[in-house]
Design a protein around this motif. Sequence first.
Motif, PDB file in Angstrom:
ATOM      1  N   LEU A 170      -3.344  71.249   3.842  1.00  0.00           N
ATOM      2  CA  LEU A 170      -2.114  70.594   3.406  1.00  0.00           C
ATOM      3  C   LEU A 170      -1.623  69.560   4.412  1.00  0.00           C
ATOM      4  O   LEU A 170      -0.947  68.594   4.038  1.00  0.00           O
ATOM      5  N   ASP A 171      -1.968  69.735   5.676  1.00  0.00           N
ATOM      6  CA  ASP A 171      -1.577  68.745   6.674  1.00  0.00           C
ATOM      7  C   ASP A 171      -2.185  67.382   6.373  1.00  0.00           C
ATOM      8  O   ASP A 171      -1.639  66.347   6.765  1.00  0.00           O
ATOM      9  N   GLY A 172      -3.310  67.393   5.659  1.00  0.00           N
ATOM     10  CA  GLY A 172      -3.917  66.134   5.248  1.00  0.00           C
ATOM     11  C   GLY A 172      -3.036  65.341   4.308  1.00  0.00           C
ATOM     12  O   GLY A 172      -3.162  64.106   4.215  1.00  0.00           O
ATOM     13  N   LEU A 173      -2.123  66.006   3.600  1.00  0.00           N
ATOM     14  CA  LEU A 173      -1.139  65.324   2.759  1.00  0.00           C
ATOM     15  C   LEU A 173       0.181  65.123   3.496  1.00  0.00           C
ATOM     16  O   LEU A 173       0.671  64.013   3.647  1.00  0.00           O
ATOM     17  N   PHE A 174       0.765  66.230   3.973  1.00  0.00           N
ATOM     18  CA  PHE A 174       2.087  66.158   4.579  1.00  0.00           C
ATOM     19  C   PHE A 174       2.077  65.384   5.887  1.00  0.00           C
ATOM     20  O   PHE A 174       3.115  64.868   6.314  1.00  0.00           O
ATOM     21  N   GLY A 175       0.921  65.285   6.537  1.00  0.00           N
ATOM     22  CA  GLY A 175       0.822  64.561   7.794  1.00  0.00           C
ATOM     23  C   GLY A 175       0.719  63.056   7.638  1.00  0.00           C
ATOM     24  O   GLY A 175       0.784  62.323   8.635  1.00  0.00           O
ATOM     25  N   GLN A 176       0.576  62.577   6.406  1.00  0.00           N
ATOM     26  CA  GLN A 176       0.535  61.133   6.181  1.00  0.00           C
ATOM     27  C   GLN A 176       1.945  60.539   6.239  1.00  0.00           C
ATOM     28  O   GLN A 176       2.945  61.245   6.079  1.00  0.00           O
ATOM     29  N   SER A 177       2.021  59.245   6.443  1.00  0.00           N
ATOM     30  CA  SER A 177       3.313  58.567   6.447  1.00  0.00           C
ATOM     31  C   SER A 177       4.020  58.782   5.108  1.00  0.00           C
ATOM     32  O   SER A 177       3.461  58.479   4.051  1.00  0.00           O
ATOM     33  N   GLY A 178       5.225  59.314   5.148  1.00  0.00           N
ATOM     34  CA  GLY A 178       5.976  59.622   3.927  1.00  0.00           C
ATOM     35  C   GLY A 178       5.660  60.983   3.347  1.00  0.00           C
ATOM     36  O   GLY A 178       6.302  61.408   2.385  1.00  0.00           O
ATOM     37  N   GLY A 179       4.693  61.675   3.926  1.00  0.00           N
ATOM     38  CA  GLY A 179       4.271  62.956   3.367  1.00  0.00           C
ATOM     39  C   GLY A 179       5.341  64.018   3.392  1.00  0.00           C
ATOM     40  O   GLY A 179       5.310  64.952   2.573  1.00  0.00           O
ATOM     41  N   GLU A 180       6.312  63.892   4.306  1.00  0.00           N
ATOM     42  CA  GLU A 180       7.377  64.894   4.376  1.00  0.00           C
ATOM     43  C   GLU A 180       8.262  64.895   3.132  1.00  0.00           C
ATOM     44  O   GLU A 180       9.012  65.843   2.884  1.00  0.00           O
ATOM     45  N   ARG A 181       8.154  63.839   2.291  1.00  0.00           N
ATOM     46  CA  ARG A 181       8.971  63.742   1.076  1.00  0.00           C
ATOM     47  C   ARG A 181       8.231  64.229  -0.167  1.00  0.00           C
ATOM     48  O   ARG A 181       8.792  64.196  -1.268  1.00  0.00           O
ATOM     49  N   ILE A 182       7.002  64.669  -0.026  1.00  0.00           N
ATOM     50  CA  ILE A 182       6.256  65.179  -1.190  1.00  0.00           C
ATOM     51  C   ILE A 182       6.999  66.361  -1.801  1.00  0.00           C
ATOM     52  O   ILE A 182       7.369  67.311  -1.100  1.00  0.00           O
ATOM     53  N   ASP A 183       7.229  66.305  -3.116  1.00  0.00           N
ATOM     54  CA  ASP A 183       7.832  67.456  -3.799  1.00  0.00           C
ATOM     55  C   ASP A 183       6.948  68.001  -4.920  1.00  0.00           C
ATOM     56  O   ASP A 183       7.234  69.067  -5.473  1.00  0.00           O
ATOM     57  N   VAL A 184       5.864  67.278  -5.255  1.00  0.00           N
ATOM     58  CA  VAL A 184       4.908  67.751  -6.276  1.00  0.00           C
ATOM     59  C   VAL A 184       3.502  67.450  -5.772  1.00  0.00           C
ATOM     60  O   VAL A 184       3.246  66.350  -5.265  1.00  0.00           O
ATOM     61  N   ILE A 185       2.632  68.436  -5.914  1.00  0.00           N
ATOM     62  CA  ILE A 185       1.223  68.244  -5.557  1.00  0.00           C
ATOM     63  C   ILE A 185       0.371  68.454  -6.794  1.00  0.00           C
ATOM     64  O   ILE A 185       0.507  69.460  -7.500  1.00  0.00           O
ATOM     65  N   VAL A 186      -0.497  67.491  -7.045  1.00  0.00           N
ATOM     66  CA  VAL A 186      -1.462  67.601  -8.135  1.00  0.00           C
ATOM     67  C   VAL A 186      -2.699  68.323  -7.602  1.00  0.00           C
ATOM     68  O   VAL A 186      -3.357  67.835  -6.677  1.00  0.00           O
ATOM     69  N   ASN A 187      -3.003  69.458  -8.166  1.00  0.00           N
ATOM     70  CA  ASN A 187      -4.263  70.132  -7.855  1.00  0.00           C
ATOM     71  C   ASN A 187      -5.352  69.438  -8.665  1.00  0.00           C
ATOM     72  O   ASN A 187      -5.607  69.778  -9.819  1.00  0.00           O
ATOM     73  N   ALA A 188      -5.989  68.442  -8.044  1.00  0.00           N
ATOM     74  CA  ALA A 188      -6.944  67.583  -8.738  1.00  0.00           C
ATOM     75  C   ALA A 188      -8.377  68.069  -8.587  1.00  0.00           C
ATOM     76  O   ALA A 188      -9.321  67.291  -8.627  1.00  0.00           O
ATOM     77  N   CYS A 189      -8.523  69.360  -8.390  1.00  0.00           N
ATOM     78  CA  CYS A 189      -9.813  70.047  -8.445  1.00  0.00           C
ATOM     79  C   CYS A 189      -9.536  71.362  -9.138  1.00  0.00           C
ATOM     80  O   CYS A 189      -8.548  72.046  -8.809  1.00  0.00           O
ATOM     81  N   THR A 190     -10.358  71.744 -10.099  1.00  0.00           N
ATOM     82  CA  THR A 190     -10.080  72.955 -10.859  1.00  0.00           C
ATOM     83  C   THR A 190     -10.175  74.215 -10.009  1.00  0.00           C
ATOM     84  O   THR A 190      -9.646  75.261 -10.394  1.00  0.00           O
TER      85      THR A 190
END
Length: 263
Positions: A170-190
Amino acid sequence: MADDRPLLFFDSGVGGLSVLAPTRALLPSAPLVYVADSAGFPYGTRSEDEIAARVPALLGRLAERYRPRLIVIACNTASTIALGHVRAALDVPIVGTVPAIKPAALLSQSRVIGVLGTRATVRQPYVDDLTARFAADYTVLRHGSADLVELAEARLRGDLTDPAHYRAVLDGLFGQSGGERIDVIVNACTHFPLVEAELAAAAPHPVAFVDGGPGIARRIAYLSRGQEWPGTPPAGIAVFTATPDPALRPALARYGLTQIETL
């Protein structure tokens, strides 16, 4: 006479069970065949050319063997790369799987969405197109992880997994610029909905997770409306392209797949 042709679900591993489950809930009488291309697993680290050649060839063999009424490519990577090739090769209705960016955009309040998939999926132009169509004025951050696919396979076998691994993904998402504002994550792998609880526990703040499984189930039900089903569906079949892991048997049985075969 009732039509005993099955619905056939195809993935590189066990991830497509997250699509089979909501379909089974909507169509409890449907005969089911679930195929894991375990000899080719994982698709997320393979080249586009490999997947574009492998998937149509395998599905051709499977269509001959099981005579399905409909095939579901329950894999985002295979769908984004090979769906057109499969539809051109087979005279069977084909349902693909694509990242659930549209429902994520409808759900997001912060207008910052994370897309978590395999490396092969998150770099596809198809994801660019979905973003442009449904989330053009959103910030859409992507991260590809092969580790999370392995973690999902391990959890389905009943193995314990370290929460630190989920935090690292998850740090791969939240660690990006602006990632601290993520409120929805798409699970784009089944595979990823199979470890959604672990991901939610590892997230630095509460987020919603969305995936394509329920929508695909509704699409399958729509395409098969008016068709006959067996009064008592036969045992679900799980098919592997390599020697199946016996540790998966209890989990497969929970999904109604009690007969195991090798292609």
